[in-house]
Motif scaffolding. Structure first.
Motif, PDB file in Angstrom:
ATOM      1  N   LEU A  29       0.819  -1.107   0.104  1.00  0.00           N
ATOM      2  CA  LEU A  29       0.072  -0.001  -0.013  1.00  0.00           C
ATOM      3  C   LEU A  29       0.916   1.296   0.161  1.00  0.00           C
ATOM      4  CD1 LEU A  29      -2.665  -0.994   2.760  1.00  0.00           C
ATOM      5  CD2 LEU A  29      -2.784  -1.202   0.223  1.00  0.00           C
ATOM      6  N   GLY A  30       2.100   1.133   0.432  1.00  0.00           N
ATOM      7  CA  GLY A  30       2.894   2.497   0.700  1.00  0.00           C
ATOM      8  C   GLY A  30       4.383   2.030   0.953  1.00  0.00           C
ATOM      9  N   PRO A  31       5.016   3.021   1.109  1.00  0.00           N
ATOM     10  CA  PRO A  31       6.426   2.606   1.405  1.00  0.00           C
ATOM     11  C   PRO A  31       6.802   1.427   2.378  1.00  0.00           C
ATOM     12  CG  PRO A  31       6.015   4.961   1.182  1.00  0.00           C
ATOM     13  CD  PRO A  31       4.883   4.306   1.121  1.00  0.00           C
ATOM     14  N   GLY A  32       7.691   0.771   2.426  1.00  0.00           N
ATOM     15  CA  GLY A  32       7.794  -0.448   3.246  1.00  0.00           C
ATOM     16  C   GLY A  32       7.874  -1.793   2.624  1.00  0.00           C
ATOM     17  N   GLY A  33       7.348  -2.920   3.145  1.00  0.00           N
ATOM     18  CA  GLY A  33       7.475  -4.180   2.400  1.00  0.00           C
ATOM     19  C   GLY A  33       8.171  -5.047   3.030  1.00  0.00           C
ATOM     20  N   GLY A  34       8.331  -6.080   2.660  1.00  0.00           N
ATOM     21  CA  GLY A  34       8.917  -7.430   3.378  1.00  0.00           C
ATOM     22  C   GLY A  34      10.640  -7.289   3.673  1.00  0.00           C
ATOM     23  N   PHE A  35      11.203  -6.312   2.760  1.00  0.00           N
ATOM     24  CA  PHE A  35      12.715  -6.257   3.306  1.00  0.00           C
ATOM     25  C   PHE A  35      12.956  -5.434   4.315  1.00  0.00           C
ATOM     26  CE2 PHE A  35      16.688  -4.338   2.430  1.00  0.00           C
ATOM     27  CZ  PHE A  35      17.538  -5.617   2.203  1.00  0.00           C
ATOM     28  N   ALA A  36      12.297  -4.144   4.020  1.00  0.00           N
ATOM     29  CA  ALA A  36      12.374  -3.382   5.341  1.00  0.00           C
ATOM     30  C   ALA A  36      11.844  -3.849   6.848  1.00  0.00           C
ATOM     31  CB  ALA A  36      11.755  -1.848   4.866  1.00  0.00           C
ATOM     32  N   GLY A  37      10.791  -4.331   6.597  1.00  0.00           N
ATOM     33  CA  GLY A  37      10.099  -4.829   7.919  1.00  0.00           C
ATOM     34  C   GLY A  37      10.749  -5.991   8.376  1.00  0.00           C
ATOM     35  N   GLY A  38      11.227  -6.936   7.294  1.00  0.00           N
ATOM     36  CA  GLY A  38      12.333  -8.057   7.999  1.00  0.00           C
ATOM     37  C   GLY A  38      13.594  -7.834   8.708  1.00  0.00           C
ATOM     38  N   VAL A  39      14.318  -6.429   8.109  1.00  0.00           N
ATOM     39  CA  VAL A  39      15.251  -6.101   8.549  1.00  0.00           C
ATOM     40  C   VAL A  39      15.039  -5.488  10.158  1.00  0.00           C
ATOM     41  CG1 VAL A  39      17.007  -4.054   8.568  1.00  0.00           C
ATOM     42  CG2 VAL A  39      16.484  -5.342   6.566  1.00  0.00           C
ATOM     43  N   ILE A  40      13.764  -5.067  10.462  1.00  0.00           N
ATOM     44  CA  ILE A  40      13.433  -4.527  11.518  1.00  0.00           C
ATOM     45  C   ILE A  40      13.167  -5.504  12.529  1.00  0.00           C
ATOM     46  CG2 ILE A  40      11.734  -3.166  12.962  1.00  0.00           C
ATOM     47  CD1 ILE A  40      11.455  -1.450  10.361  1.00  0.00           C
ATOM     48  N   VAL A  41      12.387  -6.644  11.990  1.00  0.00           N
ATOM     49  CA  VAL A  41      12.209  -7.830  12.758  1.00  0.00           C
ATOM     50  C   VAL A  41      13.608  -8.412  13.234  1.00  0.00           C
ATOM     51  CG1 VAL A  41      11.355 -10.178  12.776  1.00  0.00           C
ATOM     52  CG2 VAL A  41       9.770  -8.408  11.816  1.00  0.00           C
ATOM     53  N   ALA A  42      14.369  -8.514  12.336  1.00  0.00           N
ATOM     54  CA  ALA A  42      15.650  -9.265  12.502  1.00  0.00           C
ATOM     55  C   ALA A  42      16.350  -8.245  13.718  1.00  0.00           C
ATOM     56  CB  ALA A  42      16.873  -9.392  11.412  1.00  0.00           C
ATOM     57  N   LEU A  43      16.263  -6.987  13.535  1.00  0.00           N
ATOM     58  CA  LEU A  43      16.904  -6.051  14.473  1.00  0.00           C
ATOM     59  C   LEU A  43      16.386  -6.296  16.013  1.00  0.00           C
ATOM     60  CD1 LEU A  43      17.193  -2.552  12.689  1.00  0.00           C
ATOM     61  CD2 LEU A  43      19.251  -4.318  13.600  1.00  0.00           C
ATOM     62  N   SER A  44      14.999  -6.542  16.243  1.00  0.00           N
ATOM     63  CA  SER A  44      14.632  -6.663  17.340  1.00  0.00           C
ATOM     64  C   SER A  44      15.321  -7.944  18.136  1.00  0.00           C
ATOM     65  CB  SER A  44      13.149  -6.879  17.238  1.00  0.00           C
ATOM     66  OG  SER A  44      12.738  -8.162  16.742  1.00  0.00           O
ATOM     67  N   PHE A  45      15.446  -8.929  17.278  1.00  0.00           N
ATOM     68  CA  PHE A  45      15.990 -10.320  18.015  1.00  0.00           C
ATOM     69  C   PHE A  45      17.564 -10.135  18.222  1.00  0.00           C
ATOM     70  CE2 PHE A  45      12.544 -12.510  15.505  1.00  0.00           C
ATOM     71  CZ  PHE A  45      12.264 -13.085  16.873  1.00  0.00           C
ATOM     72  N   ILE A  46      18.309  -9.265  17.123  1.00  0.00           N
ATOM     73  CA  ILE A  46      19.739  -9.120  17.492  1.00  0.00           C
ATOM     74  C   ILE A  46      19.840  -8.196  18.614  1.00  0.00           C
ATOM     75  CG2 ILE A  46      21.511  -7.616  16.630  1.00  0.00           C
ATOM     76  CD1 ILE A  46      20.672  -8.523  13.666  1.00  0.00           C
ATOM     77  N   HIS A  47      18.864  -7.285  19.121  1.00  0.00           N
ATOM     78  CA  HIS A  47      18.696  -6.603  20.269  1.00  0.00           C
ATOM     79  C   HIS A  47      18.824  -7.106  21.267  1.00  0.00           C
ATOM     80  CE1 HIS A  47      17.125  -2.163  20.993  1.00  0.00           C
ATOM     81  NE2 HIS A  47      17.837  -2.631  21.992  1.00  0.00           N
ATOM     82  N   ILE A  48      18.065  -8.380  21.286  1.00  0.00           N
ATOM     83  CA  ILE A  48      17.956  -9.381  22.614  1.00  0.00           C
ATOM     84  C   ILE A  48      19.374 -10.024  22.751  1.00  0.00           C
ATOM     85  CG2 ILE A  48      16.988 -11.533  23.606  1.00  0.00           C
ATOM     86  CD1 ILE A  48      14.271 -10.979  22.121  1.00  0.00           C
ATOM     87  N   LEU A  49      19.715 -10.391  21.536  1.00  0.00           N
ATOM     88  CA  LEU A  49      21.057 -11.112  21.461  1.00  0.00           C
ATOM     89  C   LEU A  49      22.084 -10.160  22.155  1.00  0.00           C
ATOM     90  CD1 LEU A  49      21.452 -13.721  20.200  1.00  0.00           C
ATOM     91  CD2 LEU A  49      22.890 -12.727  18.380  1.00  0.00           C
TER      92      LEU A  49
END
Lengths: 140, 112, 499
Positions: A29-49
């Protein structure tokens, strides 16, 4: 890490994760998408790590689970892509069917986005985990 | 024009790092610089003065837009570059494990 | 075509992903998926070749997703790409068969198979892609899995070779990408036929030569032409034997020579200066590779240098640029792919049984390993170019073409290099398989059955490949050469095929 980092991480981690999912789901629908979202999701896990050390991170998502989710995303993406290429309704998917504020519009685009999110999110996390394990082996 | 040349200069800086440096990590950084120089060049090719993002929506008319093709190319090369760099870094870490050094003049079991 | 051309890319990719998905628990799955998809791909590529040969225009174009070419990606099946598909999938099937037992000594075989399948997907994609950037992506898929596979043993040498290979390969890829960027800024399209169309309407400025130079350097690095060859003798011996066979047999040919030929002949319309560069560098590769090979003691290292030398023949023949020379180049490419893969299989079998690759500590193995000795004898003679075998005919074609085109000195060099090739292959045979059996090798056993079957099949193809020159089979090669000889006429054929 210090108590401050741990507390802040505990507070923000869910928000970061949900924001990643939001970015993923509105990609058609707008700017964003799987790649950008996936990076943010990965960042949240890396944050825990980073905050709690690799043992806690590994307990949340083990290497086998990461591999499974990553290849699941890849398989789903490939299946959707082949299906759409052979059915030839990509042209419409990009332009005609996207409606504002509707997640389930634009035909297969949300499926692509979610699959890419799985791939990128777990893939980045897997890379980080692999390097963390390498260096941990070195120290021992 | 100058800005395109600057991209090439950046590329050459990366090339120098990748070819002339002795430290594995510096070689990898050279590769990264080269990759970013090419990405920058690609994006600049598609740029137009006063151009806007090429997002098509039903109630908007896009007249003066930048080239979206090069942008998707850059996305692809970034992912490829990520995979490459991570692979190379992992190999470098393993090399350090085996040889105990990052100096390529000391990593010479292969000859001839 | 009755089967979707997407199969060539989607099937190995799907097999690779499923191997990762389930291979962690089901160890056999990787092998089953790899062999099933390799067999399917070989049959499909044979069918595609048959199909294209019987079309009136000898070209089949698949528009991915139904988008028309300037917007969408095309997959081009013509006589040349289908012949390459057959070669790649044949060698990969044999490598898959060979790795059944060979790969047992490594842990995590599913990783091996998923990388192997990714490499096949990349190679197939490079061959059939009609879009320059798509080609680059597949090239990266193939090269990245190749870097990882070279390091698969994770010994110190493997890692060192893989690092060298990865840095050189990344350098090459970035040069290619820079070339693509310059070309795109000049012609505003990425479809190869469209690029040829736009270039034919514009003056050939300095920019075009700069792009050709970038492509020559980039693909030359991938093809290990002589000034850029330093990584190959390290990378190819360090990989597991089936991967060495793939790398030397098909990867350098597909990623290097095939794409370079496609771009120089079909996109840039047989630019004479580029052909001259190819000819000179090809001759240089021939000589340097042969001279370096003669002093090697490690079997696989010798074979790797020999690859450089034989690639020199192919590049030299392409550089001559006459129809006969191009036929010779393609024929030599096929022969060398088969014979060099066979020899790498044999060297892997020797290493599997004796745990060494050093020629000085081997000898008399033909009494203990008769199948390996016989097949490697056939392979060596085919590469060295002795008359009944296919390698002789392809070298003869190249030399005749060189003489016809008036390059007498280079033809003489080619003859001399083929004599040197014979010398070092006879030395290899003599030190490894003939002579008295060493005491230390008394208990050596023949390699496992599956490895021998792969070697025997390739040896039979080595003997039988000469049949491609029989009048009834010759059109296959001639049509493939015609595709290259069309020059920039390729664009008209492709655009005619699109409609």
């Amino acid at each position: 890490m210090t108590l401050i980092v741990k507390t802040i991480t505990r507070l923000t981690i869910g928000i970061i994760f949900i924001y990643g999912i939001y970015i993923t789901l509105q990609g058609h629908l707008g700017p964003g998408g799987g790649f950008a979202g996936g990076v943010i999701v990965a960042l949240s896990f890396i944050h825990i790590l980073l905050a709690f050390g690799k043992d806690v991170g590994m307990r949340k998502l083990t290497q086998k689970k990461v591999l499974f989710l990553m290849s699941l995303g890849a398989v789903v993406f490939l299946a959707a892509a082949v299906f759409n290429f052979t059915m030839r309704h990509n042209q419409e998917a990009y332009t005609l069917h996207a409606e504002k504020f509707r997640i389930f519009s634009s035909l297969f685009m949300p499926i692509y986005d979610i699959a890419v999110c799985f791939m990128i999110g777990t893939g980045l996390y897997a890379i980080f985990l692999a390097l963390a394990l390498f260096t941990a082996e070195n120290k021992e | 024009m100058e800005i395109y040349l600057l991209c090439l200069v950046l590329f050459c800086v990366g090339l120098y790092g990748a070819v002339r440096k002795r430290n594995l990590i510096k070689i990898i950084i050279g590769l990264v610089i080269m990759e970013y120089a090419v990405n920058l060049f690609l994006v600049l090719i598609g740029y137009r003065l006063q151009g806007r993002a090429p997002i098509l929506a039903s109630d908007q008319q896009v007249l003066n837009m930048v080239d979206p093709l090069v942008q998707s190319m850059v996305m692809t090369t970034i992912v490829i570059g990520l995979a490459l760099i991570m692979l190379v870094v992992a190999i470098a870490v393993r090399i350090y494990e085996k040889y105990g050094t990052f100096d390529i003049t000391k990593i010479r079991k292969l000859r001839g | 075509m009755y089967l979707s051309p997407l199969l060539f890319i989607a099937l190995p990719l799907a097999a690779a992903f499923f191997t990762v998905l389930l291979g962690v628990r089901l160890r056999v799955l990787g092998y089953i998926l790899a062999s099933v998809s390799a067999i399917t791909l070989l049959l499909a590529s044979l069918y595609a070749s048959y199909f294209v040969q019987h079309l009136p225009s000898h070209i089949f174009i698949y528009k991915v997703g139904g988008w028309m070419p300037p917007l969408g990606i095309t997959l081009v099946f013509d006589a040349l790409s289908t012949i390459m598909l057959v070669v790649v999938n044949l060698i990969s099937l044999m490598a898959g068969l060979y790795s059944l037992r060979y790969i047992e000594r490594y842990t995590d075989s599913w990783k091996f198979y998923s990388l192997f399948l990714l490499m096949i997907a990349g190679l197939n994609g490079v061959i059939i892609s009609g879009d320059l950037f798509n080609l680059y992506v597949f090239l990266e898929v193939a090269s990245l899995s190749a870097y990882a596979l070279v390091a698969f043993g994770t010994e110190a040498q493997d890692l060192e070779a893989s690092f060298k290979y990865a840095v050189m390969g990344a350098l090459a890829s970035l040069l290619i990408l820079l070339g693509i960027a310059f070309l795109y800024s000049y012609v505003s399209t990425l479809n190869m036929a469209e690029i040829a169309f736009v270039l034919s309407g514009k003056p050939q400025g300095l920019l075009v030569y700069f792009v050709i130079m970038l492509f020559l350097a980039g693909f030359g690095l991938k093809a290990a032409m002589v000034p850029f060859h330093a990584w190959l003798p390290d990378a190819h011996p360090s990989a597991p034997a089936p991967i060495s066979a793939m790398l030397s047999g098909v990867v350098i040919k597909t990623l290097g020579v095939y794409v370079l030929a496609r771009i120089i002949f079909n996109v840039f319309g047989m630019s004479q200066k580029a052909l001259l560069v190819l000819m000179v560098l090809g001759t240089l590769s021939m000589v340097v590779g042969a001279l370096m090979a003669i002093t090697q003691r490690d079997i696989k290292r010798m074979l790797a240098y020999s690859s450089i030398s034989q690639m020199g023949y192919i590049l030299f023949a392409l550089g001559i640029g006459t129809p006969l020379a191009v036929i010779g180049a393609l024929f030599h490419l096929i022969n060398h792919a088969v014979a060099k893969s066979l020899l790498f299989f044999n060297s892997g079998a020797v290493e599997y049984s004796t745990h060494t690759r050093d020629m000085d500590s081997l000898g008399g193995l033909n009494k203990r390993m008769p199948v390996t000795a016989a097949t490697s004898f056939i392979g060596s003679l085919s590469i060295a170019g002795l008359p009944p075998l296919a390698g002789f005919w392809s070298k003869l074609l190249i030399i005749i073409a060189a003489v016809q085109a008036g390059h007498l000195a280079m033809a003489l060099v080619a003859v001399i290099v083929s004599i040197i090739t014979l010398v070092y292959y006879l030395k290899f045979q003599n030190q490894t398989f003939f002579g008295a059996l060493r005491g230390t090798l008394d208990k050596v056993k023949e390699a496992p059955l599956s490895m021998n079957i792969a070697a025997v099949i390739l040896a039979l193809i080595c003997v039988g490949a000469g049949l491609l020159l029989v009048p009834s089979m010759r059109p296959i090669l001639e049509r493939a050469a015609d595709v290259l000889m069309l020059g920039s006429g390729y664009k008209d054929v492709v655009m005619g095929g699109v409609r």
